[in-house]
Design an enzyme around this catalytic site. Structure first.
Site, short mmCIF file in Angstrom:
data_model
loop_
_atom_site.label_atom_id
_atom_site.label_comp_id
_atom_site.label_asym_id
_atom_site.label_seq_id
_atom_site.Cartn_x
_atom_site.Cartn_y
_atom_site.Cartn_z
CG HIS A 22 16.27 34.44 70.79
ND1 HIS A 22 16.36 33.06 70.79
CD2 HIS A 22 17.36 34.87 70.11
CE1 HIS A 22 17.46 32.68 70.13
NE2 HIS A 22 18.07 33.78 69.71
CG HIS A 24 21.52 37.60 68.90
ND1 HIS A 24 22.41 36.97 69.73
CD2 HIS A 24 20.58 36.68 68.57
CE1 HIS A 24 22.05 35.69 69.87
NE2 HIS A 24 20.93 35.49 69.18
CG HIS A 202 21.44 30.68 71.10
ND1 HIS A 202 21.44 31.70 72.01
CD2 HIS A 202 21.03 31.24 69.92
CE1 HIS A 202 21.06 32.83 71.40
NE2 HIS A 202 20.81 32.58 70.14
CD GLU A 205 20.09 28.74 65.66
OE1 GLU A 205 21.09 28.85 66.41
OE2 GLU A 205 19.70 29.65 64.89
CG ASP A 283 17.91 34.63 66.33
OD1 ASP A 283 18.65 34.98 67.26
OD2 ASP A 283 18.08 33.57 65.70
CG ASP A 284 20.56 37.63 64.72
OD1 ASP A 284 21.33 38.30 65.43
OD2 ASP A 284 20.40 36.40 64.86
N1 HPA Z 1 22.31 31.36 66.80
C1 HPA Z 1 23.53 31.37 67.32
N2 HPA Z 1 24.23 32.46 67.47
C2 HPA Z 1 23.72 33.62 67.09
C3 HPA Z 1 22.46 33.69 66.54
C4 HPA Z 1 21.71 32.50 66.41
O1 HPA Z 1 20.56 32.45 65.92
N3 HPA Z 1 22.24 35.00 66.27
C5 HPA Z 1 23.32 35.69 66.66
N4 HPA Z 1 24.23 34.85 67.16
ZN ZN Z 2 19.87 33.83 68.71
#
Ligand code: HPA
Ligand code: ZN
Length: 345
Positions: A22, A24, A202, A205, A283-284
């Site tokens: 996971h 991006h 996703h 969340e 994630d990011d």
């Molecule tokens: N959630 C949804 N969209 C996203 C995320 C995330 O954590 N990171 C980059 N796009």
């Molecule tokens: Zn994500």
């Protein structure tokens, strides 16, 4: 837990082979690179220094992050920019013993501002090929649809991807979750399934457990991204455990986006205890303050995870990947060996 055990666990986290499922790629754009690319490409940013960029990264929710994420990616213009972004990520996680990465990209974040699809994907793919050569990291590419955009736009993106489908392992669904349920993309996901693509989304969340049900039953996904809120629904957790779905959890992301208010509230241990195939991911990483090993260390410390639990997370990362069974078995054997060494046999 003794100090000696904590040290041993720290060394184990650093050494254990792991897959990142996971990530991006646009979320690995570090402030330094953002600033450098803005200068290189003559893009105006509302920040006058690298420090100002970092200081802006305070988010009360997913949308506040997404606003800056889409702003930041505007510095990505040339094929070389996408290459530089991707190779920098691989170089960084190579040091975290990442052996395999399944990388999301958001083509609509680029095509919507006039960057051709082919330029984006060719830069990323060239770096993935080099990353295999230079760092021995295998990879798969997952194309995400932005869920705040229309079904029509997702179909148009799939059409643009047609010439590249050999090199795209699967599709995902990201961006603003609440108000954009998985069922909005039922038809495009069905088409992707027909085209032989793997499916992830996703879900849960910020969105309710019902969105996770839709992702499973309507989109028929192979793996769930985040899925935190599945814990609110016992029947859903039973379904996830019985059918063996992998969840790609992102602890530091959850903290930074206020999905949890304390890292000790990360669902990693609860999910492992309930038999969910949980994994740990970044994630990011540029926006959320840590790469994959930082995420492992954060939950290990906050939740007092054992070395065996860390090993389970690493094994889950390969078993939940889209790698072939023999490669998964190799990595599993390597991890088992490391556990034995660490126990002193
Ligand atoms: N959630 C949804 N969209 C996203 C995320 C995330 O954590 N990171 C980059 N796009
Ligand atoms: Zn994500």
């Amino acid at each position: 837990m003794t100090q000696a055990y904590r040290k041993k666990r720290e060394a184990f986290i650093a050494a254990v082979p792991k897959a990142e499922l996971h990530l991006h790629i646009e979320g690995s754009l570090e402030p330094q690179m953002m600033f450098a690319l803005a200068n290189r490409n003559g893009v105006q940013l509302p920040y006058d220094s690298v420090e100002a960029i970092s200081a802006a990264y305070q988010f009360a929710n997913l949308q506040e992050f997404l606003d800056l994420y889409y702003l930041g990616m505007q510095v990505l213009i040339e094929e070389q920019d996408f290459y530089d972004l991707t190779i920098a990520y691989l170089d960084r996680v190579h040091r975290d013993n990442v052996r395999h990465a399944e990388i999301f990209f958001d083509p609509q974040g680029h095509t919507e501002r006039g960057i051709p699809f082919g330029r984006v994907i060719s830069g990323i793919l060239r770096a993935l090929d080099d990353g295999q050569q230079r760092f021995g990291i295998s990879s798969k590419l997952i194309m995400c649809f932005l869920r705040h955009l229309s079904e029509e736009s997702a179909f148009a993106t799939l059409a643009e991807a047609e010439p590249w489908l050999e090199r795209i392992a699967g599709v995902g669904l990201d961006s603003s979750e609440v108000g954009h349920p998985p069922e909005k993309f039922a038809r495009v996901f069905a088409k992707c399934r027909d085209r032989g693509l793997r499916l992830v989304a996703h879900a849960g969340e910020e969105g309710p457990p019902d969105y996770v049900w839709q992702a499973l039953d309507t989109l028929r996904i192979d793996r769930i991204d985040h899925g935190n809120r599945a814990l609110e629904d016992k029947a859903l957790i039973k379904r996830i455990v019985d059918d063996g779905y992998t969840l790609t959890l992102c602890p530091l992301s959850n903290l930074k986006l206020c999905v949890i208010n304390d890292i000790a509230k990360s669902p990693v241990k609860t999910m492992l205890d309930q038999g969910v195939k949980a994994t740990v991911n970044s994630d990011d990483p540029s926006y959320f303050g840590g790469y994959i090993n930082d995420n492992y260390h954060a939950v290990a410390n906050a939740l007092d995870l054992t070395i065996e639990e860390i090993a389970t997370l690493a094994v889950n990362s390969f078993e939940g990947s889209f790698l072939d069974a023999d490669e998964v078995a190799e990595r599993r054997a390597e991890i088992d060996q490391l556990v034995k060494q660490s126990a002193g046999y």
